[in-house]
Scaffold this motif. Sequence first.
Motif, PDB file in Angstrom:
ATOM      1  N   SER A  35       1.463   3.238  -3.672  1.00 34.76           N
ATOM      2  CA  SER A  35       0.070   3.254  -4.132  1.00 34.76           C
ATOM      3  C   SER A  35      -0.085   3.651  -5.592  1.00 34.76           C
ATOM      4  O   SER A  35      -1.108   3.362  -6.202  1.00 34.76           O
ATOM      5  CB  SER A  35      -0.730   4.215  -3.267  1.00 34.76           C
ATOM      6  N   TYR A  60      -0.750  -2.370   4.334  1.00 29.82           N
ATOM      7  CA  TYR A  60      -0.243  -1.026   4.591  1.00 29.82           C
ATOM      8  C   TYR A  60       0.726  -1.035   5.759  1.00 29.82           C
ATOM      9  O   TYR A  60       0.625  -1.872   6.656  1.00 29.82           O
ATOM     10  CB  TYR A  60      -1.389  -0.079   4.940  1.00 29.82           C
ATOM     11  N   ALA A  61       1.626  -0.089   5.746  1.00 32.75           N
ATOM     12  CA  ALA A  61       2.524   0.080   6.887  1.00 32.75           C
ATOM     13  C   ALA A  61       2.983   1.532   6.895  1.00 32.75           C
ATOM     14  O   ALA A  61       2.712   2.293   5.965  1.00 32.75           O
ATOM     15  CB  ALA A  61       3.716  -0.866   6.778  1.00 32.75           C
ATOM     16  N   ILE A  90      -3.463   6.143   5.418  1.00 34.06           N
ATOM     17  CA  ILE A  90      -4.161   5.420   4.352  1.00 34.06           C
ATOM     18  C   ILE A  90      -5.307   6.274   3.831  1.00 34.06           C
ATOM     19  O   ILE A  90      -5.389   6.589   2.659  1.00 34.06           O
ATOM     20  CB  ILE A  90      -4.699   4.087   4.893  1.00 34.06           C
ATOM     21  N   ALA A 128      -3.225   0.373  10.104  1.00 35.45           N
ATOM     22  CA  ALA A 128      -2.585  -0.453   9.087  1.00 35.45           C
ATOM     23  C   ALA A 128      -2.930  -1.914   9.298  1.00 35.45           C
ATOM     24  O   ALA A 128      -3.247  -2.634   8.340  1.00 35.45           O
ATOM     25  CB  ALA A 128      -1.076  -0.253   9.130  1.00 35.45           C
ATOM     26  N   GLY A 165       0.800  -1.222   0.000  1.00 36.35           N
ATOM     27  CA  GLY A 165       0.000   0.000   0.000  1.00 36.35           C
ATOM     28  C   GLY A 165       0.832   1.270   0.000  1.00 36.35           C
ATOM     29  O   GLY A 165       0.338   2.329  -0.376  1.00 36.35           O
ATOM     30  N   MET A 166       2.108   1.189   0.387  1.00 34.35           N
ATOM     31  CA  MET A 166       2.923   2.405   0.382  1.00 34.35           C
ATOM     32  C   MET A 166       3.306   2.789  -1.043  1.00 34.35           C
ATOM     33  O   MET A 166       3.643   3.921  -1.310  1.00 34.35           O
ATOM     34  CB  MET A 166       4.190   2.191   1.216  1.00 34.35           C
ATOM     35  N   PRO A 191       0.220   7.904   1.336  1.00 37.12           N
ATOM     36  CA  PRO A 191       0.205   6.518   1.790  1.00 37.12           C
ATOM     37  C   PRO A 191       1.590   6.005   2.156  1.00 37.12           C
ATOM     38  O   PRO A 191       1.717   5.062   2.924  1.00 37.12           O
ATOM     39  CB  PRO A 191      -0.367   5.754   0.604  1.00 37.12           C
ATOM     40  N   GLN A 192       2.644   6.625   1.618  1.00 36.48           N
ATOM     41  CA  GLN A 192       3.965   6.112   1.939  1.00 36.48           C
ATOM     42  C   GLN A 192       4.262   6.217   3.423  1.00 36.48           C
ATOM     43  O   GLN A 192       5.104   5.503   3.932  1.00 36.48           O
ATOM     44  CB  GLN A 192       5.049   6.898   1.196  1.00 36.48           C
ATOM     45  N   HIS A 193       3.623   7.141   4.089  1.00 35.10           N
ATOM     46  CA  HIS A 193       3.933   7.308   5.505  1.00 35.10           C
ATOM     47  C   HIS A 193       2.828   6.810   6.397  1.00 35.10           C
ATOM     48  O   HIS A 193       2.680   7.245   7.525  1.00 35.10           O
ATOM     49  CB  HIS A 193       4.231   8.777   5.787  1.00 35.10           C
ATOM     50  N   GLY A 194       2.035   5.873   5.891  1.00 28.85           N
ATOM     51  CA  GLY A 194       1.086   5.192   6.772  1.00 28.85           C
ATOM     52  C   GLY A 194      -0.259   5.880   6.898  1.00 28.85           C
ATOM     53  O   GLY A 194      -1.118   5.391   7.629  1.00 28.85           O
TER      54      GLY A 194
END
Lengths: 844, 469
Positions: free
Chosen positions: A48, A71-72, B444, A450, A45-46, B439-442
Amino acid sequence: MRIVIDMQGAQTESRFRGIGRYSLSLAKGIVRNRGEHEVYLVLNGMLSDSIESIRTAFIGLLPQSHIRVWYAQGPVCDHNPANAARKEVAQRIRQACIDDLQPDVVHVTSTVEGYIDDAVIGSPLLDGKAVVSATLYDLIPLISPKQYLDNDAGYKKHYLEKFEAFKNYGLLLSISDFARQEALSLLPLHEATIVNVSTAADDIFRPITLSLDEREAFRKKFGLRDMFVLYSGGADERKNLPHLIKAFASIKAQVGNVQLVFAGKMPEYHVDRYRTLALEQGLSETDLVFTGYITDLELASLYSSCRVYVFPSWHEGFGLPPLEAMKCGAPVIGANTSSVPEVIGWSDATFDPFDIQAIADKLLQVLSDDVFRAALATHGLQRAEQFSWDLTGKASVSAFEQALSKVERSSGRVLEPMSTQDGIQTLVAALADGGHLQTDELDLERLAKAIDYSLQGPADKPTLFVDISELCKHDGKSGIQRVVRSLLVEWLKHPPEGYVIKPVYTKAGEPFYRYAAQFTTLFLGKEISEADLDDPISYRAGDIYLCLDLLMDVLPHKQAYLDTMRTHGVSIFFVVYDLLILQLPHCFVESLQEHYIKWINAVARYDGALCISRAVADELREWLVDNAPPRDRPFRIGAFHLGADIDQSMPSTGLPENPALRIESLEAFPHFLMVGTLEPRKGHAQTLDAFELLWAEGVQANLIIVGKHGWLVDELAARLVGHPELGKRLLWLEGVSDEYLEHLYNHSDCLIAASYGEGFGLPLIEAAQYSLPIIARDLPVFREVAGEFAWYFTGASAQDIADSLAEWLKLYENKQHPQSAEMPWLTWKGSAQQLIGEIDKCAF
Amino acid sequence: MDSGFYRAFEDRYRGSRELISSRLEAYLPFLAPLKTLYQDLPVLDLGCGRGEWLELLCREGYAPTGVDLDDGMLDACHALSLPASKDDAISALQKLPDNSLVAVTGFHLAEHIPFPVLQQLVAEALRVLRPAGLLILETPNAESLVVGTNSFYLDPTHERPLPNLLLSFLTEHSGFVKSKIVRLQEEQSLHDASRQVGVWDVLAGTSPDYSIVAQKEAAPEQLAAFETAFETSYGVSLDQLAVRYDQALERRFSGLEDQMAVGQAEYLTRDNFREAMESIQNRQTEQLLALQERSSNDMAVLQKQCFDLQQRHNDVAARADALQVDLNASLGNAHNWYLRAMAYEQQLEAMRHSTSWRITGPFRFAVRAVSWPFRSGRATAGQILRRGATHARLWLACRPALHRTVTAVLNRLPGLQAKLRSLHENPHVAQTPASASDPQHGVIDHAPLTQRGRIIESALKEAMMKGRK
């Protein structure tokens, strides 16, 4: 057997290069050839940006519910040591997501990602249950460390870690036999652990014949001559291009007017170098041509029209370009080292890449011997058929089956099904044990979120989120809200089999959706104390979002949230009631048009529209031809009909007090009824004109107009109020109760539907329920609803309508007018079922 | 007239038995003193109707009889065992001897009969009554505007309204020694002085009925017993109400006028207003001037600071130029030394290739082997190189021509270029600050935690707490 494929190889920057294309094509091949097995894809998910194109690529192959996202909290790239804690957490979440799907086999498309990007692949030892498999591309960095590793210590460490991890994989799928042998020589692996599943080229590569004009244009663009020797691919040292240039230069004199063409983008540095070298070797300026960046189609044209294709690279993992060239019917010669002979498959077509003379001899042979060249081409086409993604997919699947059966035999392993709840607990415990929860770098709320979104279990009954935001806020009793209410009641009382129905709503200021629990409880007539709180919704891949209400002003603000839902795997559909504001703009207030255009453009960005009639569906399709935004996923359009059981919940009663407003006060002529709010779209004015013409001719007929004063009709209202026939042959009733309306239906002789445009056409069905004959304008939607059970008129002028009415009256006198009693219509139960059916058809 | 009609009419408009009875109780104070004068208390009620008065009198200990001409009414009385008979009022009176009754009553009778008959009735009543006996005749009070203009005529059998002064004159003229006008059936709240009286009250509030209570002559001590009843005031008259209304209005208007006067006194006259505005304006002007002065002072200070900074900048620039000159000189010097070094190197080469050097080779090897353990590492060299690389790059950047040549050279030697790059690069690439919405940093989506998410969060917190212990 359940297979889970980790798609990060197709998500990172690699997706623009060989690894990315291989990952995607391999996954598609496995999915197409899975047979009885189940396949899930898991995506990071990162990363995206890449998710939408992957989802689109699998439409028709896999349902969206089988494409999962985890996701994280990032950044997690290996490059920066400060990310180490987050990276480990991300690894655990990814592993928990995979475990939650209870796979038998997990396949990792690319194990070396994650140095400069946020891809995360943990060690295969984290997975205790499934067989973990990975694609082995090549070990070139290891074999030429000076080129690839020694510059960057960080990258070297990262790569070596990944390399060590290869030993722990239960299965490795190599892209060629050579790569397999190479790996066996470098790693202490058992022979059976690595299986060669080969590679294939894209279907766009096939023999292309250009017309004369196209050829001319093509040649002009790249500065080509009639005959040329072609090379395509990169410009690394191992590609061995200097030797090729030298070899070509040495035979140039003997072969006449032939060029050497290097296709594809190459770094400036190499281009300069090679040009200089060519000039030194005695070639002219135009003897060596660089095309720069070209599309796949142009490349295919080059392959199809070259004299010979040469691939002198001395070290390859597979060697895709010669395969592409063979597919296009080009005569191909290549090096006899690494994997190239495996691709070409004919030793006569190969040469020693380190020997310039050998290259030169082979080139000369091919250019002068036509028979040999033809043989090469034929052989190439045949050989190319042995490489296809389906073959690769099948080979992969059987490799999985074999690996699994071996493991099951040896360990007697039995998979106990584990619930998602256990999975979460295990993950939390693992995180606590690893000491990750103690650091301050983790945001616990983001972590909880997440985990909530990543661990959602194998595919289950999908949820249908029904957006009823407007109805929740305020029941305005409009036509649209009647539809929403009726469908909602139907679905709550008789839930459809394949879905769990969850009404949801959103408020201004909240960029997300909530369950409409409180509203639903009250709606069903229960006590408010029985209701749950309105929690934020929890969505999973494979769910469906359907917007029942018309939310023109809300949609633009919620697009970010809907986009996230879509990335996660929810299909987004909207109910489109009509496009009247676009087709009849003069019938509506101006500001409404702006809002509507914004709304319909937003709708066009998502997955589909369910229209309330086939006519509206056709209109929408037409509008999209010119106005659709660029998109890859198909836009699905479905159509269903509304129910027509009259809402008997609270019928209003009351007769008009004023005797002049009663139908009995009119003369005893045939009564023509028009029902509907007065607005320009309904065509009252034109009908009134027609009737005036008829009355002038002395025709016996009464016109009864039932409808409130709407918008933009002041002139018409004044005309009606001051009409000389009012009370004699004309009546205008502004607000009537349901009871009196029923009375009117029973005592009228015909219903006139003169709208210029409608979304559905409920008045026609109402008339049919009272067996009232119908005269309607010839619109596609009216034809759709009433079919042969109505009389149709066309015409822009009142005279046309008057003539049509007169004709109908003649038929009426002879009882030959079309009857409406047999007209088929749906109840709300049927309508709801039809809508579910359309959703089933449209869902991905 | 049709008795059925009258019955129905009465039923609707007359009122219930209980209502009538309660009204009639008003007369009891007048009749009560009669009990002290006589033992038997015969009373004749003319037009007794449904017999409410008869019933009340029976209860109170009198001996009433009633007469009425309406059979329906008589049936109602007989049904309750009340002493009523069918007879005309006049003939009933004429049948009686002189001084036989203590009271003669007629409720809502007088307006039904013509005036000559009424006169006769009054005269006969006087004859029939004992000394101090009472004649009571109740009739609608036309003084009330609503009654006199409208509701009197509701009953189609009413003759004409009887003004109270007419009836009182009649009884006086007929020979009764006392006559009192008793107004009745008004709204009780009107007696309360604090109750507001409006136009409607004036029009309709006057007592809708009145009765004339007339007394036959008797000895003064006998008459004295009745004084209390006769002296009390009853009811509300039209003039009372009108006066009250006027007075109330008058009070309100004067109150308003007082308030206006007070307000006017406090209100600013036009001159006062102008004065006030002028003073405000003056104050504002003063403030503005003060502000202006302050800002011009600040401005002067800032200008001076700016000037000083400029001076310092010029000094620094001059010094930089001087440094530049020195640098050039030293580089020139360096080049000088380089040339000399080259020369030395050549000499060294020559020496190396000389026979004498080569012969002494093995000897040198031995010495090196011995001293190998004592050699230091190469670490320092790398550090010095790293530091120099940045300076060299800067120096090169100022010389574009030289820069181009050097770049061309480096391009042909990728290995060297890579090495230089790695020396120069900062090993720690600056981290992009975590933005709140990617989204890269959580992050969502922007929704709060779902129900399950909250459960997970508390599980994490619990685990974290446990770990802390």
